[in-house]
Design an enzyme around this catalytic site. Structure first.
Site, PDB file in Angstrom:
ATOM      1  N   GLU A  47       7.541   1.800  -5.680  1.00  0.00           N
ATOM      2  CA  GLU A  47       6.679   0.809  -6.330  1.00  0.00           C
ATOM      3  C   GLU A  47       6.056  -0.137  -5.300  1.00  0.00           C
ATOM      4  O   GLU A  47       5.892  -1.330  -5.542  1.00  0.00           O
ATOM      5  CB  GLU A  47       7.467  -0.006  -7.374  1.00  0.00           C
ATOM      6  CG  GLU A  47       8.053   0.816  -8.498  1.00  0.00           C
ATOM      7  CD  GLU A  47       7.026   1.197  -9.539  1.00  0.00           C
ATOM      8  OE1 GLU A  47       5.822   1.004  -9.289  1.00  0.00           O
ATOM      9  OE2 GLU A  47       7.424   1.712 -10.587  1.00  0.00           O
ATOM     10  N   GLY A  48       5.709   0.384  -4.154  1.00  0.00           N
ATOM     11  CA  GLY A  48       5.207  -0.430  -3.057  1.00  0.00           C
ATOM     12  C   GLY A  48       6.360  -0.817  -2.157  1.00  0.00           C
ATOM     13  O   GLY A  48       7.299  -1.486  -2.600  1.00  0.00           O
TER      14      GLY A  48
END
Length: 757
Positions: free
Chosen positions: A453-454
């Site tokens: 998610e990053g």
């Protein structure tokens, strides 16, 4: 004196007379502002505009309304959700053998079938489509409890209930798509995955090389308008087993079959994995964990346009769709995993520290161990508080992009800290693999949460302040809109009142920050009295300072600020710790000011305040211009930085609560699943047995010191005392039972030599 008065009059005239102000102030600032605006790519603009502002806006703007924080209705589990957790989740956890899952690199088929039959893949799907339609809090709680038993199983459950086909269909899918896919997903007839990340594009979705070109081709016996897709994706969880693939790609229309736009943009489509040309099945081995993760590829795969999620009207809106739906992954799933790490680490480390002995005393008596226990306990309390507050925002049907970025980064980092401390406390027991090592797989899986998610470096250095500075600021977005108007004169007219308000706002924050700093935050607001009142005031002071420093940073660096990542990240740290400390104070308020929890509150809030002050200090030091640094320091830290980490006495109180059975320990670690299959149950039994036999242990130590009994081990001492009738029969039985359990706790798994052949 006359000179000062003339200057004051001149300033008043300049700002009071509109025409003079427009000529001398507004137009020059407007031109500078247009030049200083950071150049935003389309994906950056979509990310900036996506999501909602919530409590982060209050904190960023310098004057948080604490009564509003207290009035937020904290999410509660419904009776149906509690029943599911108490029955299906408990049953699932009893089925999970994480050692076997890791060894076999997959869950048993019986577990897969149970997940499908009981709707674990349908937590967020509405009831009309066969799902549970659970709240964000329930989703988070379910994932957390499973994660405390098996991280691999938790990841398997969380993925279909976070960013993926189901959520995208719910928000953007056409009615026919929802009717076709949601019931299948709810029943487990279709297992989803979502493919965004590729070899050349990790967190930078704008760089994905995967393409979909509009063309006409025969499909289902007739010529239709569709897309010819080519993609290569990696790191896709559930891809090796998925039956339906959500795919993000760049869409092009070179022949103008849909209109005049050639480069349509990032688009999302839903594709069955048995569709011709789709290839899945190859696996990665992320930290040797047992959840399924792998690749998906497609070459010249043709799909009709109606397979675009949302249909043709959503073509090119894929990135915005993804960003707006990231709250599930960032705000629910990953924080749930990190919170589970905290609960597991706190429960096991507290008990182990009370039971493991060195130099004749429990290691929990050593201050070095107490220091680590305090970090575990304080951070676990903060993790749970942040988990619940963030889920509360999502349950209000908000998509708080800045808050979920804060939760993702800081909660996964706190999870990493607590599991590291837990391994330090367990020492040799923590590193010996086997069925009774309840920490190792959690330790090995922690970096997975850090990267998805990053990656955390990106989240901290680009997202939190990068989005927060513009989204949460009361004037910057409107100023950017005015500066971007094609009609420059109209832009100047709209910019003028915004500029005046912005200047007053910034000056006011600077003045109040200075006043609060000089007065020890005396004039800042606190909604409560007692031990926590000062914390609200300190947070109010830092909120003012953050608003002031954010304006200084934007004024000093303009568009270059987004490239000054180390500098802007420190302001992001301030915003983050304001939020994390707020979550702790709200939890303490919501739970009725449990006095026994006060050391945990003190530890976590004082740590956040220390880190806020440290971030300000480093921000000011690195501003680059010593006159500016001197001026900002005079406003924000005029008396220096006097914030410290919590006192040793607070740390000792936290550690003492963690090493004793009771309601405080239960409340702190209530998400931790305790059973006989992984060595956690014996910890609780041994701790309780030790406490019941405490008087007997004291008597044995007295007898040993007097020389009345002898032995090299505690069990030998007990046996000698019993043989010499120095202990009652009841005491002897209690001590033998307690010591047997204690020996079981400190034992580690041993394997026969042939198992390594």
């Amino acid at each position: 004196m006359w000179l000062v008065l003339l200057i004051i009059v001149a300033v008043i005239v300049i700002f009071a007379v509109r025409d003079i102000r427009m000529s001398i102030v507004t137009r020059p600032v407007f031109k500078w502002f247009k030049q200083a605006l950071p150049p935003l790519s389309a994906t950056e603009r979509d990310a900036m505009e996506a999501g909602d502002i919530w409590w982060d806006g209050e904190l960023f703007r310098g004057n948080p309304d604490w009564h509003q924080l207290h009035q937020y209705a904290t999410s509660q589990l419904s009776a149906e959700e509690r029943e599911f957790i108490d029955n299906q989740v408990v049953e699932l956890c009893a089925m999970l053998d994480d050692e076997t899952i890791t060894a076999q690199q997959d869950m048993p088929e019986s577990v897969w079938q149970y997940l499908k039959d009981e709707g674990f893949f349908a937590l967020i799907i509405p009831k009309e489509h066969g799902g549970h339609d659970f709240s964000a809090l329930a989703n988070s709680t379910i994932v957390a409890k499973i994660a405390s038993k098996s991280l691999s199983a938790a990841v398997t459950v969380m993925v279909p209930n976070s960013l993926g086909p189901a959520e995208l269909l719910l928000h953007y899918g056409t009615l026919s798509q929802q009717q076709q896919w949601l019931p299948k997903l709810a029943k487990g007839e279709a297992l989803p995955c979502f493919a965004l990340t590729g070899p050349e594009a990790g967190s930078d979705a704008g760089a994905i090389p995967d393409t979909g070109v509009v063309c006409k081709e025969e499909f289902a016996g007739k010529e239709v308008l569709g897309l010819r897709l080519n993609w290569s994706k990696r790191y896709i969880t559930l891809a090796p087993r998925a039956t339906v693939l959500g795919l993000a790609f760049k869409m092009f229309d070179p022949d103008g079959l849909l209109g005049t736009t050639k480069n349509i943009g990032i688009t999302c489509a839903l594709i069955p994995t048995d569709h011709p040309g789709v290839r899945t099945g190859d696996r990665h081995k992320p930290m040797n964990m047992g959840f399924l993760n792998g690749t998906t590829e497609g070459k010249d795969v043709f799909i009709p346009l109606e397979w675009i999620i949302g249909g043709e009207v959503q073509a090119g809106n894929g990135w915005r769709m993804l960003v707006e739906c990231l709250s599930a992954g960032r705000g629910i799933s990953l924080p749930a995993l990190s919170t589970a790490t905290g609960h597991l680490s706190a429960r096991t480390s507290g008990a182990y520290a009370a039971l493991r002995q060195q130099f004749g005393v429990a290691i929990g008596e050593f201050e070095g161990i107490q220091e680590a226990l305090a970090r575990i306990g304080g951070l676990t309390y903060q993790l749970e508080a942040t988990r619940v507050l963030t889920a509360t925002a999502i349950d209000q049907k908000l998509s708080p992009s800045v808050i979920t970025a804060i939760a993702k980064y800081h909660m996964t980092e706190m999870g990493r800290q607590v599991i590291n401390d837990a391994l330090d406390i367990h020492a040799g027991k923590g590193i010996q693999m086997g069925p009774n090592n309840y920490l190792a797989h959690c330790y090995m899986g922690t970096p997975v949460s850090i990267t998805v998610e990053g990656a955390n470096i990106l989240t901290r250095n680009l997202m939190i302040f990068g989005q927060g500075a513009i989204r949460c600021h009361p004037y910057v977005i409107d100023e950017m809109v005015a500066a971007g108007l094609d009609d420059e004169e109209k832009g100047v007219r709209e910019f003028d009142p915004l500029l005046c308000q912005h200047m007053l706002y910034s000056a006011g924050n600077g003045v109040m920050s200075f006043v609060y700093a000089l007065s020890g935050s005396y004039f800042a607001k606190a909604p409560v009295g007692g031990a926590t009142a000062k914390y609200y005031r300190y947070l109010g002071r830092f909120s003012r300072a953050l608003a002031f420093c954010a304006d200084i940073a934007m004024l000093r660096f303009g568009g270059d600020l987004k490239r000054r990542e180390m500098l802007s990240a420190r302001l992001g740290d301030v915003l983050s710790h304001l939020y994390l400390a707020s979550a702790v104070l709200k939890r303490y308020q919501d739970e009725g000011h449990q006095h026994a929890d006060l050391p945990f509150v003190q530890y976590s809030v004082e740590r956040s305040l220390y880190l806020c002050a440290k971030a300000f200090d480093e921000f000011i030091y690195n501003l680059g211009s010593w006159p500016l640094s001197l001026a900002v320091r005079a406003v924000v830290l005029p008396l220096g930085n006097h914030f410290k980490m919590p006192k040793d006495e607070v740390a000792k109180q936290v550690a003492q609560h963690m090493t004793r059975s009771g309601v405080v320990r239960e409340r702190l670690t209530h998400l931790c699943v305790v059973d006989d299959s992984n060595g956690t149950a014996v910890l609780d039994k041994a701790l309780e047995a030790q406490q019941h036999a405490a008087q007997g242990y004291r008597e044995v130590h007295k007898l040993r010191k007097k020389g009345e009994i002898q032995g090299l081990t505690m069990m030998q001492l007990i046996e000698d005392a019993r043989a010499k009738n120095k202990l009652s029969a009841e005491q002897s039985e209690q001590l033998i039972a307690a010591e047997s359990l204690r020996q079981e706790v400190i034992a580690v798994d041993v394997f026969a030599a042939q198992e390594f052949e």
